[in-house]
Design a protein around this motif. Structure first.
Motif, short mmCIF file in Angstrom:
data_model
loop_
_atom_site.label_atom_id
_atom_site.label_comp_id
_atom_site.label_asym_id
_atom_site.label_seq_id
_atom_site.Cartn_x
_atom_site.Cartn_y
_atom_site.Cartn_z
N THR A 152 0.73 -1.30 0.15
CA THR A 152 0.06 0.18 -0.01
C THR A 152 0.90 1.05 -0.09
OG1 THR A 152 0.10 0.15 2.50
CG2 THR A 152 -1.50 -1.31 1.34
N TYR B 167 -13.05 -3.43 6.41
CA TYR B 167 -12.19 -3.32 7.46
C TYR B 167 -12.48 -4.63 8.28
CZ TYR B 167 -9.81 -1.86 11.55
OH TYR B 167 -8.96 -1.87 12.62
N GLY C 207 -8.42 6.19 3.56
CA GLY C 207 -7.55 5.96 4.55
C GLY C 207 -7.73 5.88 5.87
N ASN D 18 -8.14 -8.24 5.26
CA ASN D 18 -9.33 -7.82 6.17
C ASN D 18 -10.49 -8.65 5.39
OD1 ASN D 18 -9.02 -5.63 8.08
ND2 ASN D 18 -7.43 -5.08 6.65
N SER E 14 -5.88 -2.58 -2.63
CA SER E 14 -5.27 -1.53 -1.70
C SER E 14 -4.81 -0.53 -2.57
CB SER E 14 -4.31 -2.61 -0.99
OG SER E 14 -3.37 -3.19 -1.71
N GLN F 184 1.07 3.49 2.19
CA GLN F 184 1.65 3.84 3.39
C GLN F 184 2.87 2.81 3.63
OE1 GLN F 184 -1.25 3.48 2.67
NE2 GLN F 184 -2.50 4.85 3.56
N THR G 177 -8.00 1.74 7.64
CA THR G 177 -7.31 1.59 9.04
C THR G 177 -7.91 1.36 10.20
OG1 THR G 177 -6.77 4.01 9.11
CG2 THR G 177 -5.18 2.44 8.24
N VAL H 223 -7.00 -2.84 3.38
CA VAL H 223 -5.52 -3.26 3.62
C VAL H 223 -5.76 -4.74 3.42
CG1 VAL H 223 -3.64 -3.70 5.03
CG2 VAL H 223 -5.03 -1.35 5.16
#
Ligand SMILES: Nc1ncnc2c1ncn2[C@@H]1O[C@H](COP(=O)(O)OP(=O)(O)OP(=O)(O)O)[C@@H](O)[C@H]1O
Ligand SMILES: [Mg+2]
Lengths: 353, 502
Positions: B176, B470, B489, B298, B454, B178, B493, B295
């Motif tokens: 991803t 999620y 985002g 999940n 993702s 991040q 998360t 992500v």
């Protein structure tokens, strides 16, 4: 040209192992005080040097082709069939049973019926192992080994208690209409050896397997399962069904192997006839790398060793040949691993990136 | 005084088969202590060049100098002893082993009598973790880790062997944004202590942000050696593709048609019998692309498997075209892990095109597969998707990573199914191939597309609506033009959820 290269590459490992095994065998022969050259000369001249010897070799090779195919097709599906020995016995008994039960049928019905009985009985027996795996996940290696014990006990019970010919360990004889003729009677070649028509059935079985794997949707599904189980699942293949089918085919091939003895040689079923052909089939398939045509060549080579063991018995103990066999199997497996390693850098790199 | 370059590869040519030059007289030099990017189309020869450097392939011609000394690198072992480490395009971790075991595998320190000395290894690895400020539970099984973390394990594995030169083959394809940022921080850190890094990537913005130098390959030849600070995305694109390629595709927000997929109250268990999809509901119409953002890990893969009839649902219902799904309901599925689920390495392209389609009437009569037809069909797909090499008889295992992915995309998107489920469909694909797959998804009028990814850029570009998953639940559902990367985002998360029923 490139194709020739490929075959050379594939046979290099086995050929090299045979040579190395014979060299090591030579040391043993020297150790017991004989000249290896004499022994090897005798081994090959008595087996391949005359028409009787060749007949004997092919006779010994016939059941090994069947059991080799049996193990090979299971391998294609990613399954390890240790059960060819039991399947071979069950199939042989079924073929004998058909032969001494339907005595009044003409040959053109009785022989197909015997083939069918041998195939179906072997297939049924192996598919028990398949069903157990599909249903409960129990490993086919264990399943097939256990079924071997049961199979041998079962045929022994049937011969001793149900279809007993007093003072023997065999069943009643089959109808003459169920007999697969010997080549020495038909052709006059191979005089005195029991080499018979079941060899042709073995060749047909090889062609059948080749066709099945190469061309049919079932064969495609079987090889897919063998290569990548996850991909088979995602391709919506019925994995339980394929597991049973793969082992059933394996059992069918092994089951046919008994006809060589029952319908082609003694014309009855006898306890202990199989002489471990089921286990030797594992080695045949491994060395032949599951290729049905290579199975023929490897089975014939093992035929040479088996019959050759008898011929050199006059000079050295026939265990020498058993040692040779064992060495060859070990070497083929380890050397082909080495060969794969050598090719590894070229063969597998793309999969990495 | 000018320093010796860490790596000099000169006149490297690698020929496959009779005369196919995967690398054609390549000169490649990398300075010590820099991050050097290697870019190029699928099949340009990037992995081949790096596999040569790592000793996995031998060059047909050419020489290699490491720190000024000419070397013959015949195996990864020799590469490692020269301080070269590589993280491959496909991870090579053993899923059932722990992080620690994976890191030391092949380089185990042993105590007396050859007993494995795990505590000594653990110490060394912990020291590594500390010096790079990475935190991972060393005793966790690799199969339980997110891909981003697995990636770190791969890098640790290399560092554990004291590598000074790190080769990373498309490390960001599975990450991803991040996770990519975290990786790049680690790379900067490594650079600052003098390590040399070679990075392969198709994502040019990343390359521009992290690298110092860039080498471009095209058809096995070098077409450019650039200093990152003096170039631009446009310049690199031209060197990569040979022309000015613009990807201007966008979702047009057409009006949607009939309902194709209807999921109601769906719950699904994973292999370990945990409920990983929890009471999920949504619908999807023809001509529409619904993005599933999240992500990885999940519940996406269980959701996908249930929709495609590959996994039993524990409750709820799934309907395709108004019918409850059955094992035989056709769905086009591009799974996230294509190598594991969607390919048979040992088969040629033709055999892989047949995968999952072996029961289609056009390819199989009762007793024989129609190989003539299948071959013609494969040739057609090869042309349409520009799969290279264009030989249907070539083993898929000897295609470049991106070309393997193209085969899967080609097979699935050409199926006659009203639902397309695509997970990371452009992972590992170059710019042109990505654009082609995106275009194919966008132009579907009668089919519906469930796009699981993702990669938020991809989702925002293609989807009409985006649902966020999620922890097995759909926590948000947005019209694409009413949301943005930042908001998604937060939902991904778990920092925010929508409370209303969907
Ligand atoms: N073992 C092999 N046999 C034949 N061809 C090969 C082999 N390995 C690689 N190739 C070919 O060499 C070319 C370069 O492959 P390589 O894997 O280096 O590409 P790449 O630049 O890494 O592409 P990608 O971005 O798709 O990973 C491809 O056309 C590939 O098909
Ligand atoms: Mg690559």
């Amino acid at each position: 040209m490139p194709h020739w290269n490929k075959y050379l590459n594939l046979s290099a490992g086995p050929l090299l192992s045979i040579i190395v095994a014979m060299l090591i065998g030579a040391v043993f022969i020297l150790a017991i005080g004989h000249n290896p050259l004499d022994v090897y000369y005798l081994l090959f001249s008595e087996t391949l040097g005359n028409s009787y010897g060749i007949g004997q070799v092919l006779f010994k090779a016939t059941p090994l082709i069947f059991t080799g195919l049996s193990v090979a097709i299971a391998f294609k599906a990613g399954l390890f069939n240790i059960g060819a020995e039991g399947q071979l016995n069950i199939g042989a008994f079924a073929s004998a049973w058909a032969g001494f039960t339907f005595v009044s049928l003409p040959w053109y019905l009785l022989i197909p019926l015997s083939i069918l009985a041998a195939f179906a009985a072997g297939a049924f027996w192996a598919s028990i192992a398949g069903a157990l795996k599909a249903k409960f996940g129990s490993h086919e290696v264990i399943n097939t080994i256990m079924l071997n014990f049961i199979a041998l006990a079962l045929v022994s019970y049937l011969v001793n208690n149900v279809y007993l010919v007093p003072a023997t360990i065999h069943t009643p004889g089959i109808s003459p209409n169920a007999v697969l003729a010997r080549f020495d009677i038909i052709t006059g070649l191979f005089k005195g050896s029991p080499f018979n028509i079941s060899f042709l059935i073995a060749l047909a079985a090889c062609i059948f397997m080749f066709y099945l794997i190469k061309i049919t949707p079932l064969g495609y599904e079987i090889t897919t399962l063998g290569f990548n189980r996850n991909a088979a699942r995602y391709a919506k293949m019925n994995i339980s069904r394929l597991t049973v089918a793969g082992l059933a085919l394996a059992g069918g091939f092994a089951g046919l192997g008994g006809m060589n003895f029952v319908n082609g040689y003694k014309h009855y079923f006898e306890i202990g006839f199989s002489e471990n052909a089921g286990y030797v089939g594992i080695a045949v398939a491994l060395i032949a790398r599951n290729n049905p045509f290579a199975v023929i060549a490897v089975a014939i080579f093992f035929g040479v060793l088996e019959y050759g063991g008898l011929t050199i018995n006059t000079m050295v103990p026939k265990e020498i040949v058993t040692i040779l066999q064992g060495l060859i199997i070990l070497l083929v497996i380890s050397l082909s691993y080495l060969f794969d390693k050598k090719n590894f850098r070229i063969k597998h790199s793309p999969a990495i990136g | 005084m000018s320093q010796e370059p860490a790596i000099v590869m000169e006149g490297i040519t690698r020929i496959f088969g009779e005369d196919f030059k995967a690398n054609d007289s390549i000169d490649f030099r990398v300075r010590k202590g820099t991050i050097h990017a290697l870019v190029g189309e699928n099949g340009a020869g990037k992995s081949t060049l790096m596999n040569i450097l790592y000793g996995l392939l031998s060059p047909t011609y050419g020489t290699i100098r490491i720190n000024g000394l000419e070397k013959n690198i015949n195996s990864p072992r020799e590469a490692i002893s020269l301080g070269i480490g590589m993280v491959h395009q496909h991870f090579m971790l053993i899923e059932t082993l722990t992080v620690l075991e994976n890191i030391i595998l092949g380089d185990e320190s042993t105590g007396p009598f050859g007993r494995l000395d795990l505590s000594k290894a653990a110490e060394k690895v912990s020291a590594l973790l500390k010096s790079f400020r990475i935190s991972i539970d060393l005793n966790e099984k690799v199969e339980n880790l997110a891909v981003g973390v697995q990636q770190k394990v791969e890098i640790l594995k290399v560092l554990y062997r004291n590598a000074d030169i790190l080769i990373l083959d498309e490390p960001t394809a599975v990450l991803t944004p991040q996770e990519t940022d975290v990786l790049f921080d680690t790379l900067e850190e490594l650079k600052s202590i003098g390590k040399t890094i070679i990075l392969i990537s198709h994502k040019l913005l990343e390359v521009l942000s992290v690298s110092d130098y860039i080498t471009v390959l095209r058809h096995g030849k070098v077409t450019g050696n650039l200093k990152t600070s003096e170039t631009s995305k446009e310049e690199i694109s031209v060197l990569i593709t040979g022309d000015e390629f613009k990807d201007s595709l966008q979702q047009e927000f057409r009006s949607a048609g009939e309902i194709v997929l209807e999921v109601k109250g769906l719950s699904v268990l994973n292999d370990k019998k945990f409920e990983t999809v929890k009471s999920v509901s949504f619908e999807l119409r023809a001509g529409e692309i619904l993005g599933i953002a999240g992500v990885e890990g999940n519940g996406q893969s269980e959701l996908i498997e249930a929709i495609c009839g590959l996994r039993q649902m524990s409750s709820g219902s799934i309907k395709i075209d108004g019918q409850s799904i059955q094992n035989t309901t056709p769905v086009s599925l591009i799974p996230s892990d294509k190598l594991k689920f969607a390919m048979v390495k040992e088969y040629d392209i033709t055999g892989n095109i047949l995968l999952g389609r072996q029961n289609e009437e056009q390819f199989s009569k009762a007793l024989a597969i129609n190989y003539d037809r299948l071959r013609r069909f494969s040739e057609q797909l090869i042309e349409e998707y520009d799969i290279r090499p264009s030989d249907p008889d070539i083993k898929i295992g000897s295609l470049s990573g991106g070309n393997q992915q193209k085969v899967v995309a080609a097979r699935e998107l050409s199926k006659n199914a009203s639902l397309i489920v695509a997970a990371h469909p452009t992972r590992g694909l170059d710019i042109k191939a990505s654009a082609f797959v995106h275009g194919t998804l966008l132009k579907q009028k009668t089919k519906a597309v469930l796009l699981v990814s993702s990669d938020l850029n991809e989702l925002l570009k293609l989807s009409n609506r985006i649902a966020v998953i999620y922890n097995g639940k759909i926590t948000g559902l947005f019209e694409t033009n009413e949301t943005n990367e930042k908001e998604l985002g937060m939902y991904m998360t778990g920092m925010r959820t929508m409370n209303n029923e969907l």
